[in-house]
Design a protein around this motif. Structure first.
Motif, PDB file in Angstrom:
ATOM      1  N   UNK A 215      -0.319 -11.376  -1.588  1.00 18.72           N
ATOM      2  CA  UNK A 215      -0.225 -10.357  -0.545  1.00 18.72           C
ATOM      3  C   UNK A 215      -0.983  -9.106  -0.962  1.00 18.72           C
ATOM      4  N   UNK A 216      -1.414  -8.335   0.044  1.00 15.81           N
ATOM      5  CA  UNK A 216      -2.242  -7.157  -0.208  1.00 15.81           C
ATOM      6  C   UNK A 216      -1.762  -5.994   0.650  1.00 15.81           C
ATOM      7  N   UNK A 217      -2.080  -4.795   0.218  1.00 16.07           N
ATOM      8  CA  UNK A 217      -1.853  -3.596   1.038  1.00 16.07           C
ATOM      9  C   UNK A 217      -2.791  -2.482   0.576  1.00 16.07           C
ATOM     10  N   UNK A 218      -2.368  -1.706  -0.431  1.00 12.94           N
ATOM     11  CA  UNK A 218      -3.160  -0.572  -0.896  1.00 12.94           C
ATOM     12  C   UNK A 218      -3.850  -0.936  -2.209  1.00 12.94           C
ATOM     13  N   UNK A 219      -4.876  -0.155  -2.550  1.00  4.51           N
ATOM     14  CA  UNK A 219      -5.576  -0.314  -3.828  1.00  4.51           C
ATOM     15  C   UNK A 219      -5.938   1.075  -4.342  1.00  4.51           C
ATOM     16  N   UNK A 220      -5.698   1.303  -5.633  1.00  6.17           N
ATOM     17  CA  UNK A 220      -6.146   2.527  -6.297  1.00  6.17           C
ATOM     18  C   UNK A 220      -6.369   2.188  -7.761  1.00  6.17           C
ATOM     19  N   UNK A 221      -6.671   3.176  -8.566  1.00  6.53           N
ATOM     20  CA  UNK A 221      -7.041   2.863  -9.948  1.00  6.53           C
ATOM     21  C   UNK A 221      -6.785   4.041 -10.875  1.00  6.53           C
ATOM     22  N   UNK A 222      -6.836   3.747 -12.173  1.00  5.96           N
ATOM     23  CA  UNK A 222      -6.903   4.751 -13.230  1.00  5.96           C
ATOM     24  C   UNK A 222      -8.261   4.569 -13.902  1.00  5.96           C
ATOM     25  N   UNK A 223      -9.246   5.370 -13.497  1.00  7.98           N
ATOM     26  CA  UNK A 223     -10.583   5.216 -14.059  1.00  7.98           C
ATOM     27  C   UNK A 223     -10.586   5.458 -15.558  1.00  7.98           C
ATOM     28  N   UNK A 224      -9.712   6.354 -16.029  1.00  4.12           N
ATOM     29  CA  UNK A 224      -9.666   6.641 -17.456  1.00  4.12           C
ATOM     30  C   UNK A 224      -8.979   5.575 -18.282  1.00  4.12           C
ATOM     31  N   UNK A 225      -8.361   4.597 -17.620  1.00  6.12           N
ATOM     32  CA  UNK A 225      -7.639   3.544 -18.336  1.00  6.12           C
ATOM     33  C   UNK A 225      -8.097   2.152 -17.899  1.00  6.12           C
ATOM     34  N   UNK A 226      -9.242   2.096 -17.210  1.00  7.55           N
ATOM     35  CA  UNK A 226      -9.848   0.822 -16.804  1.00  7.55           C
ATOM     36  C   UNK A 226      -8.859  -0.087 -16.092  1.00  7.55           C
ATOM     37  N   UNK A 227      -8.013   0.500 -15.267  1.00  6.05           N
ATOM     38  CA  UNK A 227      -6.959  -0.262 -14.599  1.00  6.05           C
ATOM     39  C   UNK A 227      -7.014  -0.040 -13.099  1.00  6.05           C
TER      40      UNK A 227
END
Length: 464
Positions: free
Chosen positions: A186-198
């Motif tokens: 399942x999917x909904x939102x996507x975001x990231x931690x650019x400083x932690x490669x996640x």
């Protein structure tokens, strides 16, 4: 060289973004729930010195009907200044506006006149399906590699949903992002931690479980999304799943800390099947893995069954229905939309594990129907929904429609759209701007807001 200067609305750090000039207009997507006329992108004047302050000053109609415009974003943003960015000299010029119902994606040019945007390209559903294998684009985020799109279904509208990329200059669909999706479906939102490669993703459901409204059997059977997924941002491989448990349903909006040195973020859970409460959770590093901790519980409010829609009569309570959250640029204040009760809450989250309520307003609500100082018709329906914060944290804007088919389940008499603005004090505390109440034309309902030059949920940063 002069021609190689970065876009002036890009900022290396959130600290610098907070010093930007105030926005003077906002973009708001609005949809026709009857699908009789095209959806629109509205331009709203948010300049207090303007004669048209608090008014819709322009509208751009889409070329088709039935899109259900939802969450949109920019083609490029401050992440272009990251060391690994392949396009540090891109422009924040184009709005990427998907139709959640139609799977059609509109590319809208905001230059040369930001108040007079124009459609320059339409990506048809067949192109998305053929090149990426997905449908129902939901969330747009600009990242170092291009435009990320979270989609809720595969090409046939079933599981798995996922992420695909669009080129930020040509707007060609590049293809599916995931190399190894593991157990994610399942999917909904996507975001990231650019400083932690996640990268982090959340869950709703497949299109057949929400396009005609929430399905009670699926909701009560705990079959909607309840998990977070963590990914290696660069190898595009699934690393970890965290299940919130079968009493929690609809784990939605992801708001990571803006400071790239901080490895935590906030996510809302819309509903507890145990007591109709909503909750806010923090994801954070837990040794070598990620963990989650619930930090806020927002209870349901008792109500007379006669005042409730059919879906809630048996419960004799109004759930808060926290459907959106937003985090200020300095990572200090979290804003929480309670679409059911009508509350917009402000929490001081300087310590993310010990939130402190610092502000509250009420407008609309399933039972309360609270008014606004600038409204002419008294009782208002709908409630705080999509919320957006100015870069300096002093102004908060929100609208009142969630999703066409779901609006009617909780507000059976329909929703008359509005947009409001709050003023926030630096030390905490919020109040309505009494001069800013935008009553939406009855043909459309407003949803997401984007602010001129960026806002607190449009950009990510690589420097603290």
């Amino acid at each position: 060289m002069e021609t190689w200067k970065p876009d002036p609305t890009f900022y290396p750090s959130p600290r610098m973004a907070m010093k930007a000039a105030p926005e003077t207009f906002a973009y708001v997507v609005a949809f026709d729930p009857t699908r009789a006329v095209p959806d629109e992108l509205a331009v709203v004047d948010v300049d207090p010195t303007s004669a048209s302050y608090g008014q819709i000053i322009n509208k751009l109609a889409m070329p088709n009907v039935g899109d259900e415009l939802h969450h949109f974003g920019w083609n490029a943003c401050s992440s272009c200044l990251c060391p690994n960015a392949p396009h540090p000299h891109a422009e924040r010029r184009y709005l990427v506006v998907p139709g959640l119902k139609s799977s059609r994606i509109h590319i809208i040019d905001t230059k040369p006149d930001g108040k007079n945007p124009q459609i320059v390209k339409v990506i048809e559903p067949a192109d998305v399906a053929e090149r990426a294998g997905y449908s129902r684009p939901h969330t747009i985020h600009c990242g170092p590699e291009g435009i990320y799109v979270a989609a809720l279904g595969n090409a046939e509208g079933k599981a798995p949903g996922g992420i695909f990329l669009i080129d930020h200059r040509t707007f060609e669909v590049r293809g599916q992002w995931e190399i190894d999706r593991g157990e994610q479906q399942l999917s909904y939102d996507v975001w990231w931690h650019l400083g932690h490669d996640t990268l982090v993703t959340s869950e709703w459901g497949t299109p057949d479980t929400f396009e005609n409204g929430l399905v009670p059997d699926i909701l009560l059977g705990a079959k909607y999304g309840r998990r977070l997924h963590f990914w290696d941002l660069h190898t595009r491989k699934h690393l970890q799943t965290i299940d919130f448990g079968d009493k929690y349903q609809l784990v939605f909006e992801l708001r990571p800390a803006h400071d790239p040195t901080k490895a935590y973020g906030f996510v809302n859970c819309v509903l507890s099947l145990e007591d109709l409460s909503s909750s806010i959770w923090v994801w954070h590093r837990d040794g070598e893995k990620w963990g989650v901790t619930k930090v806020i519980d927002i209870p349901a409010e008792p109500a007379d069954a006669d005042q409730l829609p059919p879906m809630l009569k048996g419960f004799k309570a109004v759930p808060p229905l926290v459907t959106d959250i937003d985090l200020s640029m300095d990572d200090r204040f979290l804003y929480v939309s309670c679409w059911g009760t009508g509350d917009l809450l402000q929490y001081d989250v300087s310590d993310p594990f010990k939130p402190r309520l610092t502000g509250k307003v009420r407008i609309g609500g399933i039972v309360s129907r609270a008014s606004h100082p600038g409204a002419e018709n008294g009782a208002l329906n709908g409630g705080p929904q999509m919320v957006e914060i100015s870069r300096d944290g002093r102004r908060i804007y929100f609208t009142n429609s969630l999703y066409g088919a779901i609006d009617e389940q909780f507000y059976p008499d329909g929703i008359t759209g509005w947009m409001v603005k709050l003023d926030a004090k630096p030390e905490g505390g919020i109040a309505f701007d009494e001069k800013f109440f935008v009553e939406w034309p009855k043909s459309h309902r407003p949803h997401q807001v984007r602010l001129q030059g960026g806002d607190c949920s449009s950009d990510s940063y690589c420097y603290p």
